[in-house]
Design an enzyme around this catalytic site. Structure first.
Site, short mmCIF file in Angstrom:
data_model
loop_
_atom_site.label_atom_id
_atom_site.label_comp_id
_atom_site.label_asym_id
_atom_site.label_seq_id
_atom_site.Cartn_x
_atom_site.Cartn_y
_atom_site.Cartn_z
N SER A 91 0.84 -1.20 0.00
CA SER A 91 0.00 0.00 0.00
C SER A 91 0.88 1.26 0.00
O SER A 91 1.64 1.47 -0.94
CB SER A 91 -0.95 -0.05 1.19
OG SER A 91 -1.97 0.92 1.07
N ASP A 148 -10.18 -5.40 -3.23
CA ASP A 148 -9.57 -4.41 -2.34
C ASP A 148 -10.40 -3.12 -2.36
O ASP A 148 -10.55 -2.49 -3.41
CB ASP A 148 -8.14 -4.16 -2.86
CG ASP A 148 -7.33 -3.20 -2.01
OD1 ASP A 148 -7.92 -2.24 -1.46
OD2 ASP A 148 -6.11 -3.40 -1.91
N HIS A 182 -7.30 -5.88 0.80
CA HIS A 182 -6.13 -5.06 1.13
C HIS A 182 -5.39 -5.58 2.37
O HIS A 182 -4.40 -5.01 2.78
CB HIS A 182 -6.60 -3.62 1.39
CG HIS A 182 -5.55 -2.57 1.19
ND1 HIS A 182 -5.02 -2.27 -0.05
CD2 HIS A 182 -4.89 -1.75 2.06
CE1 HIS A 182 -4.11 -1.31 0.07
NE2 HIS A 182 -4.01 -0.99 1.34
#
Lengths: 300, 300
Positions: free
Chosen positions: B153, B236, B273
């Site tokens: 991320s 995600d 995620h």
């Protein structure tokens, strides 16, 4: 099933991990949460064998899914893993949240007989009986007739005692095929954690606790076919503080005539009590159970 | 080295994970913590290649060691992994703790140019320059001439941008051999997280932020030898909210003439995620880097 709510689902190693919440009779009507890992084979419709994981003091149903490193091998082997919580939560009992080794997150996988704990603190019944019934009512693609159990520390105590007790019962709620443990409390009637738990939860105190003591139970399963794997680190502070007492368990095992092939206990230099230790030996434990579970005939 | 303190050591997969604390110049004199996994080969005296892992928003230096599932393959491959924190901590700046996507745990791996952030928020210098110097001064058995970088991320953004910037620099502080990312923020000048970070940390705002934008940088490394792996889950929520924008990165890659062999970007159905996603693809990422690191000639 009405009453069991799915809270989350995450894709994981080709399968999924699902989090559920349900009201529990064994836990006096409190809500409890659990996670279920389903491998790809289950999503494709196969009924896969089930491995239960019991976590240790201070943990929740999420600790091992996050830190244990179990799912890579469970996915490769095509088996499910079920992760219950470590105690009831929110019973509202005075002192329930006071200690990290008693009350919340310290249910010790027994049925409490002492007030005010006996209404809610029945993790033994929850894990052996109610949790499998939840899994049945969810119609998950699980073969509950092929179940094994493992755990860490207090949960290692839980895994060993639930397994031995299932061997001794004429008609156990769950007949586990094998048990394994990371750094288990193997002789709780002889260590501070166990003495505190049994004195607190059981009317008969430590004496009543003998039925939940792996070192006591291993004597009683003498002569039976037993499949157990235990790993302990010698750098484990709780091993050093005599909370785990694998030496007592080994002596009882030997006295009962079991070989290290029946009940394998390994001591590992330097390893401690943490999930860094658990995840290191996770692959061996999952493979140990998978081999037994997959070789067993289904009783469905 | 005076000033770098070892806080902990845990045995893990035949090696050890060590936690250190040190005062950092790049971070304005604040103390910062980092973890280092050393495989068995390093404990035996070999100088092993180094993989840096940059974590995402809200994380610390512990998140990935606990949840990432990286060390099993790092141990098997004989490489080290270094885990820094995600920002300075305790700078005492007003609003530092207010948002989860700005300030503490949201350093964005850049050098801040805007007051009051510029004194402390220099994770770019910390990761590329000061952290390797710490590792050198500790005399750890690491071959810092063979380093690669990966992350998740915000940390995936960090890994890609630090790598591309190292390719563009005539004499980079660290010349990474490869980069990979899980669900990276690939075009931060075009997404809410990046716009907020660049506006807040940089005097020149989003325009100045282009130097920290993987989709901008991939155009500039056109013609160079590039080794990148990216995995993103289509389940995600941040992908769906257009925070990650891999489609922009892929378009820029294609326009720059790179093939999917140079820069592989995979979209995976259903994955989200979380670290359930990361740990699923962790083995592939560690192996991707290990192959490159171990094939590279040492410059020691």
């Amino acid at each position: 099933m009405a009453g069991i709510e799915q809270l989350a689902q995450n894709a994981h190693f080709g399968g999924v991990i699902r989090k559920y919440s349900s009201q529990s009779k064994a836990l006096g009507g409190l809500k409890t949460q659990f996670n279920v890992f389903l491998p790809k084979e289950a999503l494709d419709g196969d009924k896969v064998p089930v491995l239960y994981y019991l976590a240790g003091l201070t943990c929740t149903e999420d600790t091992a899914p996050w830190k244990g490193g179990f799912m890579r091998d469970a996915a490769a082997e095509g088996i499910a893993i079920v992760f219950p919580d470590t105690s009831p939560r929110g019973a509202g009992i005075e002192g329930e949240e006071k200690d990290w080794d008693f009350g919340t997150a310290a249910g010790f996988y027994l049925n409490a007989t002492k007030d005010p704990w006996s209404k809610h603190y029945n993790m033994y019944d929850f894990v052996t009986s109610e949790l499998p019934s939840f899994l049945s009512s969810l119609s998950l693609p699980l073969d509950l007739s092929r179940s094994s159990i493992f755990g860490h520390s207090m949960g290692g105590h839980g895994a060993l005692t639930l397994y031995f007790k299932s061997l001794l019962a004429s008609s156990p709620a769950t007949a586990y095929l094998s048990a394994s443990a990371f750094a288990p409390i193997t002789n709780p009637t002889q260590c501070p954690w166990g003495e505190k738990a049994f004195s607190g939860y059981l009317d008969g105190g430590v004496e009543e606790g003998k039925q939940y003591d792996a070192t006591e139970l291993v004597k009683q399963v003498k002569g039976k076919e037993v499949k157990v794997l235990v790993d302990v680190g010698t750098g484990d502070q709780f091993y050093q503080q005599k909370q785990l007492l694998p030496e007592n368990f080994i002596a009882a095992r030997d006295a009962a005539g079991f070989s290290s092939k029946d009940i394998e206990v390994n001591l590992h230099e330097n390893y401690d009590h943490s999930y860094y230790f658990i995840s290191t030996f996770a692959p061996a434990h999952v493979k140990f159970h998978a081999k037994i579970l997959k070789a067993a005939p289904s009783k469905l």
